[in-house]
Design a protein around this motif. Sequence first.
Motif, mmCIF file in Angstrom:
data_model
loop_
_atom_site.group_PDB
_atom_site.id
_atom_site.type_symbol
_atom_site.label_atom_id
_atom_site.label_comp_id
_atom_site.label_asym_id
_atom_site.label_seq_id
_atom_site.Cartn_x
_atom_site.Cartn_y
_atom_site.Cartn_z
ATOM 1 N N SER A 1 37.714 47.322 39.590
ATOM 2 C CA SER A 1 37.415 47.589 40.999
ATOM 3 C C SER A 1 37.125 46.294 41.748
ATOM 4 O O SER A 1 37.639 46.070 42.854
ATOM 5 C CB SER A 1 36.217 48.535 41.091
ATOM 6 N N GLN A 2 36.330 45.405 41.132
ATOM 7 C CA GLN A 2 36.026 44.129 41.780
ATOM 8 C C GLN A 2 37.274 43.260 41.899
ATOM 9 O O GLN A 2 37.463 42.571 42.905
ATOM 10 C CB GLN A 2 34.940 43.397 40.989
ATOM 11 N N GLU B 1 32.866 51.441 31.283
ATOM 12 C CA GLU B 1 32.240 51.325 32.595
ATOM 13 C C GLU B 1 32.384 49.904 33.148
ATOM 14 O O GLU B 1 32.702 49.712 34.331
ATOM 15 C CB GLU B 1 30.764 51.700 32.496
ATOM 16 N N MET B 2 32.169 48.886 32.282
ATOM 17 C CA MET B 2 32.313 47.498 32.727
ATOM 18 C C MET B 2 33.758 47.183 33.114
ATOM 19 O O MET B 2 34.005 46.503 34.107
ATOM 20 C CB MET B 2 31.839 46.553 31.620
ATOM 21 N N GLU B 3 34.705 47.685 32.312
ATOM 22 C CA GLU B 3 36.112 47.457 32.639
ATOM 23 C C GLU B 3 36.472 48.100 33.972
ATOM 24 O O GLU B 3 37.195 47.529 34.785
ATOM 25 C CB GLU B 3 36.995 48.013 31.524
ATOM 26 N N SER B 4 35.940 49.301 34.175
ATOM 27 C CA SER B 4 36.203 49.974 35.444
ATOM 28 C C SER B 4 35.634 49.184 36.611
ATOM 29 O O SER B 4 36.282 49.007 37.644
ATOM 30 C CB SER B 4 35.607 51.383 35.400
ATOM 31 N N VAL C 1 41.373 40.732 45.233
ATOM 32 C CA VAL C 1 42.780 40.518 45.590
ATOM 33 C C VAL C 1 43.030 40.941 47.038
ATOM 34 O O VAL C 1 43.709 40.235 47.811
ATOM 35 C CB VAL C 1 43.694 41.309 44.627
ATOM 36 N N GLN C 2 42.475 42.078 47.408
ATOM 37 C CA GLN C 2 42.630 42.539 48.791
ATOM 38 C C GLN C 2 41.984 41.563 49.771
ATOM 39 O O GLN C 2 42.567 41.232 50.815
ATOM 40 C CB GLN C 2 42.000 43.929 48.921
#
Length: 288
Positions: free
Chosen positions: A190-191, A183-186, A196-197
Amino acid sequence: MGYDIERFVGYVNEGLLCSICRDVLENPLQAPCEHAFCTACIHGWLVHHSNCPEDRQAIDMSLLRPLYRYMKNDLNRLQLHCRNREYGCEMVCSLESIDRHERECEYSQIPCSNAGCTVQIERRNLDGHLAVCEYRSRECPNGCGYTILSAEDTQHNCVAELRTELELLRSEMICRVEEAKHEMESRLDSQRRHMVQKESILQNEIEELKSQISRLMSDVRSLMAAERQHRQELEQAELEKRELMELLKGLQKDCRLTTTEGSKKSMNFRPLTRLESVKRKPREVTVI
């Protein structure tokens, strides 16, 4: 099957008896010929027959209807004994409420809730039986926390049970840690994608601002150059103005000094020549 007629108190109308089992109607249905049957009885009859068991008229399931209301009311008002009468229940109630009473009757025979126990016991005695049932669940008297479910479990190995429990807890903890890690990796991914965006958007905005600043600086330089040129033209015009003023003063002074016409002509010729030379000088005025 219907209700046993022996359970009822007082007279029971013949029309309230099933034409097949001859007991009092249970969940009744009525044929077009007005004969009434228990639902279970008529369903079983029509599996092998296609007519009324009383008058042999042709019927099928689609022709069966609920009992007339007045007959249903008469049926519901009948008084009967509880089916647990043989165990000591003396309750007599209407047919309409008998099912509700029997579901809660203290004399009903119910099975023991402990797995493996086959004892059937009255509802009112269930708590006492559960307290002494050999199949009841209880904790190990040695304090290991193991739940004993049967008589054979009384000789269980506490150390082995604790080790098994520990392994289960360790496995559960590992699973939870892995789930939390995924969950933390996900969330981090996402962050990271979001950052980057956002960084790309900010970089584009910075480039756009740089382009706008560059255009503004170019416009400022152009304005400053035009201002310098305009200032130079104003200085040149001021210089020419002073020269003209000096020429006019000289002309006025010469006119006062001359007394003869000849000298006037001579004096007039010379300043005019100087004025014409001034007029011939090219002048450029830049309008901004």
